[in-house]
Design an enzyme around this catalytic site. Structure first.
Site, PDB file in Angstrom:
ATOM      1  N   HIS A   1       0.854  -1.184   0.000  1.00  0.00           N
ATOM      2  CA  HIS A   1       0.000   0.000   0.000  1.00  0.00           C
ATOM      3  C   HIS A   1       0.897   1.243   0.000  1.00  0.00           C
ATOM      4  CE1 HIS A   1       0.538  -0.914   4.405  1.00  0.00           C
ATOM      5  NE2 HIS A   1       0.979   0.333   4.339  1.00  0.00           N
TER       6      HIS A   1
HETATM    7  C1  T46 Z   1       2.514   0.470   7.002  1.00  0.00           C
HETATM    8  C2  T46 Z   1       3.337  -0.756   7.168  1.00  0.00           C
HETATM    9  C3  T46 Z   1       4.798  -0.473   7.302  1.00  0.00           C
HETATM   10  C4  T46 Z   1      -4.634  -0.763  13.335  1.00  0.00           C
HETATM   11  O1  T46 Z   1      -5.762  -1.005  13.811  1.00  0.00           O
HETATM   12  N1  T46 Z   1      -3.888   0.256  13.844  1.00  0.00           N
HETATM   13  C5  T46 Z   1      -2.655   0.554  13.368  1.00  0.00           C
HETATM   14  O2  T46 Z   1      -2.007   1.499  13.866  1.00  0.00           O
HETATM   15  C6  T46 Z   1      -2.127  -0.229  12.286  1.00  0.00           C
HETATM   16  C7  T46 Z   1      -0.767   0.088  11.707  1.00  0.00           C
HETATM   17  C8  T46 Z   1      -2.884  -1.262  11.782  1.00  0.00           C
HETATM   18  N2  T46 Z   1      -4.112  -1.517  12.315  1.00  0.00           N
HETATM   19  C9  T46 Z   1      -4.876  -2.670  11.815  1.00  0.00           C
HETATM   20  C10 T46 Z   1      -5.313  -2.634  10.369  1.00  0.00           C
HETATM   21  C11 T46 Z   1      -5.382  -4.099   9.995  1.00  0.00           C
HETATM   22  O3  T46 Z   1      -6.626  -4.623  10.397  1.00  0.00           O
HETATM   23  O4  T46 Z   1      -4.021  -3.812  11.936  1.00  0.00           O
HETATM   24  C12 T46 Z   1      -4.285  -4.726  10.876  1.00  0.00           C
HETATM   25  C13 T46 Z   1      -3.010  -5.054  10.110  1.00  0.00           C
HETATM   26  O5  T46 Z   1      -2.612  -3.863   9.363  1.00  0.00           O
HETATM   27  P1  T46 Z   1      -2.013  -3.948   7.882  1.00  0.00           P
HETATM   28  O6  T46 Z   1      -2.594  -5.088   7.144  1.00  0.00           O
HETATM   29  O7  T46 Z   1      -2.149  -2.590   7.261  1.00  0.00           O
HETATM   30  O8  T46 Z   1      -0.476  -4.263   8.218  1.00  0.00           O
HETATM   31  P2  T46 Z   1       0.796  -4.141   7.262  1.00  0.00           P
HETATM   32  O9  T46 Z   1       1.910  -4.792   7.981  1.00  0.00           O
HETATM   33  O10 T46 Z   1       0.480  -4.596   5.887  1.00  0.00           O
HETATM   34  O11 T46 Z   1       1.092  -2.549   7.179  1.00  0.00           O
HETATM   35  C14 T46 Z   1       1.527  -1.872   8.336  1.00  0.00           C
HETATM   36  C15 T46 Z   1       0.781  -0.539   8.499  1.00  0.00           C
HETATM   37  O12 T46 Z   1      -0.630  -0.769   8.495  1.00  0.00           O
HETATM   38  C16 T46 Z   1       1.093   0.427   7.389  1.00  0.00           C
HETATM   39  O13 T46 Z   1       0.616   1.713   7.712  1.00  0.00           O
HETATM   40  O14 T46 Z   1       2.953   1.437   6.410  1.00  0.00           O
HETATM   41  O15 T46 Z   1       2.924  -1.600   8.244  1.00  0.00           O
END
Ligand code: T46
Length: 132
Positions: free
Chosen positions: A47
C-alpha cells in the site's frame, strides 16, 4: 530513499537508542506500532499512504523493504537496529523475507486512519501520474 542512522549509546551494560520527534525522526510522532511473530513467506504492506510519514527500523532481525514512488523502485534490507528508513507519503511499500526473530518498529506522523491508505497498485500509479 532516506536512511536515518541512529546513534547507539553503549556502555558495558549494553546499547540504548533514542528516537525523538523532529530530531532524529523528521516529524512529530503521534503513533508507534511494531510488527512481530512474522513469517518469511508472508509479505506485508502493499500500500501507499496519502499523507502519513513513517520511519521503520528492524530492532531485531531483518526484512527487505521495497519502496516504490511510481517511477523508481528501491529494494532495501533493514538489517540494523540503528538504521531507519523513511517511508514518505505516496510511496508504495512492501515488506518481504522477514527473519523469524524480526521485530519491525514503525513510528508514524498520525493516528491510524484507513482512509489514508491506497491499497490498489493501479490506483496508486494513477494518483502519482495525475500529481506529477
Ligand atoms: C505500514 C506498514 C509499514 C490498526 O488497527 N492500527 C494501526 O495502527 C495499524 C498500523 C494497523 N491496524 C490494523 C489494520 C489491519 O486490520 O491492523 C491490521 C493489520 O494492518 P495492515 O494489514 O495494514 O499491516 P501491514 O503490515 O500490511 O502494514 C503496516 C501498516 O498498516 C502500514 O501503515 O505502512 O505496516
Amino acid at each position: 530513499m532516506t536512511v536515518i542512522n541512529f546513534q547507539s549509546l553503549g556502555d558495558e551494560r549494553g546499547q540504548l537508542v533514542s528516537l525523538e520527534s523532529n530530531k532524529n525522526v523528521p516529524f512529530d510522532v503521534k503513533r508507534a506500532y511494531y510488527i512481530h511473530d512474522v513469517k518469511s513467506d508472508k509479505p506485508r504492506g502493499f500500500h501507499a499512504h496519502k499523507e502519513l510519514l513513517q520511519v521503520a527500523v528492524c530492532i531485531t532481525g531483518k526484512c527487505r523493504m521495497i519502496l516504490d514512488n511510481g517511477f523508481e523502485k528501491v529494494d532495501h534490507e533493514l538489517d540494523s537496529s540503528t538504521k531507519g528508513v523513511l517511508i514518505d507519503r505516496m510511496v508504495w511499500h512492501e515488506m518481504h523475507d522477514f527473519t523469524d526473530d524480526c521485530v519491525l518498529l514503525v513510528l508514524a506522523s498520525d493516528y491510524y486512519d484507513e482512509s489514508d491508505y491506497i491499497r490498489d497498485y493501479n490506483e496508486f500509479l494513477e494518483v502519482v501520474a495525475n500529481d506529477s
